[in-house]
Design a protein around this motif. Structure first.
Motif, short mmCIF file in Angstrom:
data_model
loop_
_atom_site.label_atom_id
_atom_site.label_comp_id
_atom_site.label_asym_id
_atom_site.label_seq_id
_atom_site.Cartn_x
_atom_site.Cartn_y
_atom_site.Cartn_z
N GLU A 7 31.74 77.95 12.20
CA GLU A 7 32.98 77.90 11.41
C GLU A 7 32.97 76.70 10.47
O GLU A 7 33.36 76.80 9.30
N TRP A 8 32.53 75.55 10.99
CA TRP A 8 32.46 74.34 10.17
C TRP A 8 31.49 74.55 9.01
O TRP A 8 31.79 74.20 7.88
N TYR A 9 30.34 75.16 9.30
CA TYR A 9 29.34 75.41 8.27
C TYR A 9 29.92 76.29 7.16
O TYR A 9 29.74 76.01 5.97
N CYS A 10 30.63 77.34 7.53
CA CYS A 10 31.24 78.23 6.53
C CYS A 10 32.26 77.48 5.68
O CYS A 10 32.30 77.65 4.45
N MET A 61 25.93 65.86 20.27
CA MET A 61 26.40 66.95 19.44
C MET A 61 27.66 67.58 20.04
O MET A 61 28.62 67.83 19.34
N VAL A 62 27.65 67.79 21.35
CA VAL A 62 28.82 68.38 22.01
C VAL A 62 30.03 67.46 21.86
O VAL A 62 31.13 67.91 21.56
N LYS A 63 29.83 66.16 22.06
CA LYS A 63 30.93 65.20 21.90
C LYS A 63 31.47 65.26 20.48
O LYS A 63 32.68 65.28 20.27
N CYS A 64 30.58 65.32 19.51
CA CYS A 64 30.99 65.35 18.10
C CYS A 64 31.73 66.64 17.77
O CYS A 64 32.83 66.61 17.21
N VAL A 65 31.18 67.77 18.14
CA VAL A 65 31.75 69.08 17.79
C VAL A 65 33.07 69.33 18.50
O VAL A 65 34.02 69.85 17.91
N LEU A 66 33.17 68.94 19.76
CA LEU A 66 34.38 69.22 20.53
C LEU A 66 35.36 68.04 20.57
O LEU A 66 36.44 68.16 21.12
N GLY A 67 34.96 66.90 20.01
CA GLY A 67 35.85 65.74 19.98
C GLY A 67 36.05 65.10 21.33
O GLY A 67 37.16 64.67 21.66
N LEU A 68 34.99 65.05 22.12
CA LEU A 68 35.07 64.48 23.46
C LEU A 68 34.46 63.09 23.53
O LEU A 68 33.74 62.68 22.63
N MET A 111 32.36 74.21 5.08
CA MET A 111 31.65 73.25 4.23
C MET A 111 30.94 73.96 3.09
O MET A 111 30.94 73.49 1.95
N ASN A 112 30.36 75.12 3.38
CA ASN A 112 29.69 75.89 2.34
C ASN A 112 30.69 76.32 1.26
O ASN A 112 30.39 76.28 0.07
N GLY A 113 31.89 76.73 1.68
CA GLY A 113 32.93 77.09 0.73
C GLY A 113 33.32 75.92 -0.16
O GLY A 113 33.50 76.07 -1.37
N LEU A 114 33.44 74.75 0.44
CA LEU A 114 33.77 73.55 -0.35
C LEU A 114 32.65 73.21 -1.33
O LEU A 114 32.90 72.81 -2.47
N ILE A 115 31.42 73.38 -0.88
CA ILE A 115 30.28 73.10 -1.76
C ILE A 115 30.30 74.06 -2.95
O ILE A 115 30.05 73.65 -4.09
N GLU A 116 30.62 75.32 -2.69
CA GLU A 116 30.69 76.30 -3.79
C GLU A 116 31.78 75.91 -4.79
O GLU A 116 31.63 76.13 -5.98
N LYS A 117 32.88 75.36 -4.31
CA LYS A 117 33.97 74.96 -5.19
C LYS A 117 33.62 73.71 -5.99
O LYS A 117 34.26 73.41 -7.00
#
Length: 137
Positions: free
Chosen positions: A105-108, A18-25, A110-116
């Protein structure tokens, strides 16, 4: 490593993944971070020796860690003149907060895109309906 969120949800996903994915490591970056935590501040040469990698490889990993904010560089002066750099890892609880903030931040976003999506789908359906009406006329 999983390729999609769908796979991630169904796979046995570890904190490190998860850390590798979220931080791009990369795996080497995580290994370098752990070494800095265990050994304290190190030079690029010192990290390279412990990693058993070339200095340039250790340096690239350090740059990745600096870019995402989990390592910072301190400049040390030599008594004989000159200087060198040591690299310091932030505390694990700080990394945890950073990861959490990024996920939130990512969740917010993505949630905004889902609402659109409702608006986009409605517009698409109306367009298709208009085209079908024109074809029938």
């Amino acid at each position: 490593m999983v390729d999609s969120i769908h796979e991630m949800i169904r796979a046995s996903f570890r904190c490190e993944d998860m850390v590798k994915c979220v931080l791009g490591l990369k795996s080497l970056d995580i290994e370098a971070y752990k070494i800095l935590l265990m050994h304290g501040p190190l030079t690029t040469d010192g990290l390279g020796e412990i990693l058993n990698r070339e200095r340039s490889t250790a340096y690239r990993s350090l740059q990745n860690l600096i870019t995402c904010g989990v390592v910072y560089r301190e400049t040390r002066s030599l008594e004989s003149g000159g200087y060198y750099h040591e690299y310091v890892a932030i505390e694990p609880w700080e990394m945890k907060q950073m990861v959490k903030k990024n996920v939130d931040e990512w969740y917010c976003q993505m949630n905004g895109l889902i609402e659109k999506m409702d608006d986009k789908v409605s517009t698409l359906i109306l367009r298709i309906g208009d085209e079908e009406t024109r074809i029938q006329e």
